[in-house]
Structures are given as structure tokens and as C-alpha cells.
Design an enzyme around this catalytic site. Structure first.
Site, short mmCIF file in Angstrom:
data_model
loop_
_atom_site.label_atom_id
_atom_site.label_comp_id
_atom_site.label_asym_id
_atom_site.label_seq_id
_atom_site.Cartn_x
_atom_site.Cartn_y
_atom_site.Cartn_z
N LYS A 1 24.81 35.35 15.25
CA LYS A 1 26.20 35.35 15.69
C LYS A 1 26.35 35.13 17.20
CE LYS A 1 30.31 36.21 13.95
NZ LYS A 1 30.70 35.82 12.58
N ASP B 1 32.55 31.57 13.00
CA ASP B 1 31.58 30.64 12.43
C ASP B 1 32.22 29.32 12.00
OD1 ASP B 1 29.95 32.79 12.78
OD2 ASP B 1 30.02 33.44 10.70
N GLU C 1 13.37 47.03 21.44
CA GLU C 1 14.55 46.19 21.21
C GLU C 1 15.86 46.93 21.42
OE1 GLU C 1 12.40 47.29 19.04
OE2 GLU C 1 13.34 47.94 17.17
N CYS D 1 6.51 50.36 16.12
CA CYS D 1 6.72 51.56 15.31
C CYS D 1 5.85 51.53 14.04
CB CYS D 1 8.21 51.71 14.99
SG CYS D 1 8.60 53.34 14.36
N TYR D 2 6.46 51.39 12.86
CA TYR D 2 5.64 51.30 11.64
C TYR D 2 4.62 50.17 11.78
CZ TYR D 2 4.30 50.68 6.77
OH TYR D 2 3.58 50.56 5.60
N HIS E 1 10.75 51.76 20.24
CA HIS E 1 11.53 50.54 19.94
C HIS E 1 11.96 49.83 21.23
CE1 HIS E 1 11.89 51.00 15.60
NE2 HIS E 1 11.81 52.30 15.86
N SER F 1 38.56 28.86 8.48
CA SER F 1 39.28 30.13 8.35
C SER F 1 39.84 30.57 9.69
CB SER F 1 38.32 31.20 7.85
OG SER F 1 37.38 31.52 8.86
N GLY F 2 39.32 29.98 10.78
CA GLY F 2 39.71 30.45 12.10
C GLY F 2 38.76 31.52 12.60
N GLY F 3 37.80 31.94 11.77
CA GLY F 3 36.77 32.87 12.21
C GLY F 3 35.79 32.15 13.13
N GLY G 1 9.58 50.38 9.98
CA GLY G 1 9.87 50.52 8.55
C GLY G 1 9.98 51.99 8.25
#
Ligand code: XMP
Length: 509
Positions: free
Chosen positions: A365, A226, A170, A81-82, A168, A222-224, A54
Site C-alpha cells: 500500500k 488502489d 522491524e 525472533c522465532y 524485532h 471506486s475512488g479508493g 512465529g
């Protein structure tokens, strides 16, 4: 029910990345705000809790805090971290401001007796970003890693299964960072790893069947990535009870409308493609303001969709491609809206339906893509880069004409072909051409030309909120440039966009 780990968000920039990494380790994980009441956390019965970083100093009055009780639940906690400093501070240790900020790649040594570092090297690089440091450990804790400037780069109270790391794990710059997270999940929390996309597909298909029964489902495709994966999932689950309406506004990339249609041929669903190019272009004629263009497209889209949906009559369910990043309640509060995004998929006000199905709601995603692959969706849709709802309309600066669309489609196609040819298509997260509509003087053969400048944009990013420009090798850019000026008429100059986001945005409008 899956084993669950909770990521408590304290407003760090990597909150979602941490959650994705946990899921990559096959453990289901949810991001929750640090304000989530303890009782709610208990109800989720998590196998472990991770505190994110954070932006604050723990000793400031208005910094995010946590109820001490969380450490008494008997659930393992990892503070990053934080989150690490907060753990130290809350449990009676001391956190102080250091004289110098430790930032970037840092040599670190580890005590490999600590479960987090089990079977890992004793030294390595970690990614640091902090000014405060833990100057006194809380009672019962010991330091398990250090750097030249930081005596507590990691700490543990193994007995209570409480762990903290200052760097970090990640981010990719931290060597073995993912293995450290893996150790936390498997060695400390005792997870078994029951989260996989093949399991998810089976469960989701059953759940959809139960919910939908014999009902009709409508989806705006939409073809995207998702909406396409959603369509594939629904196709498998309910077959021809599904109707997909694909509004082709004529502002897709070259061949894309046909590609979308083709990808769904193999499923027995009702696929409606509406070729509405003329409608959109006539509404857009002479309009050059970006927000106005976006609004026109958004509204026209709804009208076309509504007209088509009316032909179908009453549907029982509207399917929406909402994914997990859309539903996470951030610990830092809502970000400012910079552009009015138009996403197809959510049109509840305009369609008569009973309920919504949103089977991608839990997925990141990357997982949506894995699911698409699992379902046998064409890879050009699974790996499609993000593409804005208003399409090429916001990549043609100023007013839009058919000629400009054609020029941009052809140039963009060459750019994409060459990037794929160079094997860079998965490394550069989004890349496209922009027709600047600016004209300048050139020379071709012996003649003067006065033609358009095309801009190329390529970015690398983890979340599309910030982005760096991609370091595309010069020889690739050279091939792209040569091919475009030779193969596409009316372009005589090509520039490469070398701005980061911020201060720029990824799209030009
Ligand atoms: P910006 O330009 O805001 O873009 O840096 C961030 C990401 O969002 C995409 N984008 C959109 N996506 N509808 C969408 O679905 C939109 O209206 C829209 N505008 C931008 C952009 O392509 C990038 O990936």
C-alpha cells in the site's frame, strides 16, 4: 529484474512489516511461506533470506521447520525472533524455555564489530517478545548482543553470513532497527538498492503497453487508493484505450464523487460516472441487517457495472487493483472471514474480456501511494484513507435513509476537517463518524431534544487486522463535538469509540 530478498514467513504477526521495511531500504522483497521448496528459492536467486518470527516453540513436534540445506546455499540469512531460534536449533544449538517472558522495550548491548550493528551505538532499546531463548549457540556462532535476561539477543556466523536477532528490528520501538536491516541488506548481502517507484513506474508503463497493444482496457474505479492509482498508471500507459466506470452509489463521503471525477479530468481517458444513488437506496430501503446490506450493495454494484460495461461492448482487458498483501501466501494459513468484504475492481464473471492486467500486484500500500504521487495523481486520492466498498451504508447502523446519509456526511466532514487542521491526518490511519441511529434526550436552548447519537472512531494500525484506538487530544475532540452539534441538525450527543480490534472491528457493521 530486480535484486530480490526473500522473507520466509513462519506465521509471525510482523511478516509483511518486515517486507515493507526491506522495500523502504530500496530492495525488492517477496514474502514466501516457510514451506516453499528450496529449489524454488534457488530459482529466485535471492541476495538474502530473512526468517520471520512465529508463535511456536522450535522444539515442539508440530512447529514450522526448515530444511538445513538452506544454510548451505551461500545466501546470507537473517533470522528474527522465532527465525533466530530456528536457525540456532537447526544448526545444532539449544533453545530452552526461560523462566520469565521477555516482552516489550528492553535495554540491549551490541557488539559493534558485527556487521549488523556497524556504526551504531553500543547500547539501545530493542522490542522483545519471547519466552524461549538460545541456551547454547550452534558451532561456529558467537553472541553479538545481550540483555539482562538474554545472553544471546543476537548471534552471527560471519564466515557463512548467517545472522540471528532475538528482538524485532522491524517495529519502531527498536532503536535503529531499520538501520540494522539496512546493514544486513547492504553490508552483508551486498545489495545496491535498485528498487524505487520512479523505476517501477517506467517499467510498469512499458510492460502494460507491450501487453495491451492497441486493445481496450476496462477498469471499475471506486475512488479508493488502489483503483485510482491503477487508473492513473493506465491513463499514462494507454490513454484513451482506457475506460473507467465509476459507480457512484450515493454512499460516498461528502463531495467525494465529484472529487474522484475531478482528479481524472486531466487525462485523456473515457471516464464514465454512473449516478446510481436512487437504485441503491430503493434496494436498501427498510433493510437493517449488516450482512444483508453488504450483499445488496455488492449485487447491485455488479448489475450497474454490467449494464454500463455492456454499452461499451467487448473489451480486451479488465484491469484489477490487486495489491501485494492480497496475493501473499501466508505461512500461518488463511485467517477467518469476519465480514464479507466487497471490493470493486474484480468482476471477471460479468464482463466479456480476454485477459486481466494487474500492474499493482507486486506493491504494498505505501508503495501504491508513492507510485500515485510519482504519476501526479491528486493527493486527496493518494492519501485517501481506506473506505469500505459499501460506503456509509455500514456506518449508518440499521436502516438507511437519505436524511441519515446527509447527517452522517456532514458530521463526518467536520470530523475530517478538524483532524486535518490538527495535523493528525497521517498519524491516525483511519477515522470516521458513525451514525448509531440510537436516540437520546438532550437540551438545546430551553427545549428538550430527542435526537441521534453520533460515534467517532479513530484507529492506529499497521495492517488493519489489529488496531488500537487513536489517542486524539481532548481539545481536538472538543472542537469536533462543538462544531458537529452546532452545525449538523439532529445530533445531540457524541461519543468516542475507545475499543481496540480485536475484540471490536474497525467499522461498526
Ligand atoms: P473491519 O471493520 O473488518 O475493517 O475491522 C478492516 C478494514 O477494512 C475496511 N473494510 C472494507 N473494505 N470493503 C472494503 O474494501 C468492505 O466491505 C470493507 N469492510 C471493511 C475497513 O474500513 C477497515 O479499513
Amino acid at each position: 529484474m530486480h535484486e530480490t530478498v526473500i522473507v520466509l514467513d513462519f506465521g509471525g504477526q510482523y511478516n509483511q512489516l518486515i517486507a515493507r521495511r526491506v522495500r523502504e531500504c530500496n530492495v525488492y522483497c517477496e514474502v514466501k511461506s516457510f514451506k516453499t521448496p528450496i529449489d524454488e528459492i534457488k530459482k529466485l536467486a535471492p541476495k538474502g533470506i530473512i526468517f520471520t518470527g512465529g508463535p511456536n516453540s522450535v522444539y515442539l513436534d508440530d512447529s514450522p521447520r526448515i530444511d538445513k540445506e538452506i544454510f548451505d546455499l551461500g545466501i546470507p540469512v537473517l533470522g528474527i525472533c522465532y527465525g533466530c531460534q530456528l536457525m540456532a536449533y537447526t544448526l545444532g544449538g539449544e533453545v530452552s524455555a526461560a523462566e520469565t517472558r521477555e516482552y516489550g522495550k528492553t535495554n540491549t548491548s551490541f557488539d559493534t564489530d558485527c556487521l549488523l550493528f556497524k556504526e551504531l551505538p553500543e547500547t539501545g532499546i530493542t522490542w522483545m517478545s519471547h519466552t524461549d531463548y538460545i541456551s547454547k549457540l550452534p558451532a561456529g556462532f558467537r553472541s553479538t548482543a545481550k540483555t539482562e535476561d538474554c545472553p544471546v539477543a543476537a548471534m552471527e556466523c560471519a564466515e557463512r553470513r548467517l545472522y540471528g536477532i532475538q528482538y524485532h528490528p522491524e517495529v519502531m520501538h527498536t532503536e535503529n532497527g531499520i538501520k540494522m536491516l539496512h546493514n544486513f541488506l547492504y553490508e552483508v548481502c551486498g545489495c545496491s538498492g535498485d528498487w524505487s517507484m520512479s523505476n517501477y513506474a517506467k517499467t510498469a508503463i512499458n510492460t502494460i503497453r507491450e501487453k495491451v497493444g492497441g486493445g481496450k482496457v476496462l477498469l471499475a474505479l471506486s475512488g479508493g487508493v488502489d483503483s485510482s492509482v491503477l487508473a492513473a498508471l493506465l491513463a499514462k500507459a494507454v490513454g484513451n484505450q482506457l475506460t473507467c466506470i465509476f459507480v457512484d452509489h450515493g454512499l460516498m463521503r461528502k463531495n467525494e464523487g465529484d472529487e474522484v471525477e475531478k482528479a481524472f479530468e486531466k487525462w485523456d481517458i473515457n471516464f464514465v460516472r454512473v449516478n446510481a444513488k436512487d437504485r441503491f437506496l430503493s434496494k436498501l430501503a427498510g433493510v437493517s441487517d449488516p450482512e444483508t446490506k453488504r450483499k445488496i450493495i455488492g449485487e447491485e454494484f455488479i448489475r450497474v457495472f454490467e449494464a454500463e460495461a455492456k454499452k461499451i461492448g467487448k473489451v480486451d482487458f479488465l484491469a484489477q487493483g490487486t495489491i501485494y498483501p492480497d496475493v501473499i501466501e501466508s505461512g500461518a494459513g488463511d485467517a477467518a472471514v469476519i465480514k464479507s468484504h466487497h471490493n470493486v475492481g474484480g468482476l471477471p464473471d460479468y464482463v466479456d474480456f480476454k485477459d486481466i492486467v494487474e500492474p499493482l500486484r507486486l506493491l504494498f500500500k505505501d508503495e501504491v501511494r508513492q507510485l500515485g504521487t510519482e504519476l501526479g495523481l491528486a493527493s486527496y486520492l493518494v492519501w485517501r484513507q481506506p473506505f469500505p466498498g459499501p460506503g456509509l451504508a455500514i456506518r449508518i447502523i440499521g436502516d438507511i435513509t437519505e436524511e441519515k446519509i446527509q447527517i452522517l456526511q456532514d458530521a463526518d466532514y467536520i470530523f475530517r476537517e478538524e483532524i486535518a487542521e490538527a495535523g493528525l491526518d497521517r498519524d491516525i490511519h483511519q477515522y470516521f463518524a458513525v451514525l448509531t441511529s440510537m436516540r437520546s434526550v438532550g437540551v438545546m436552548g430551553d427545549s428538550r431534544t430527542y435526537d441521534y447519537t453520533l460515534a467517532l472512531r479513530g484507529v492506529t494500525t499497521t495492517d488493519f487486522m489489529t488496531a488500537d484506538f487513536a489517542r486524539i487530544p481532548y481539545d481536538v475532540l472538543e472542537r469536533v463535538s462543538n462544531r458537529i452539534v452546532n452545525e449538523v441538525q439532529h445530533i445531540n450527543r457524541i461519543v468516542y469509540d475507545i475499543t481496540t480490534k480485536p475484540p471490536s472491528t474497525i467499522e461498526w457493521e
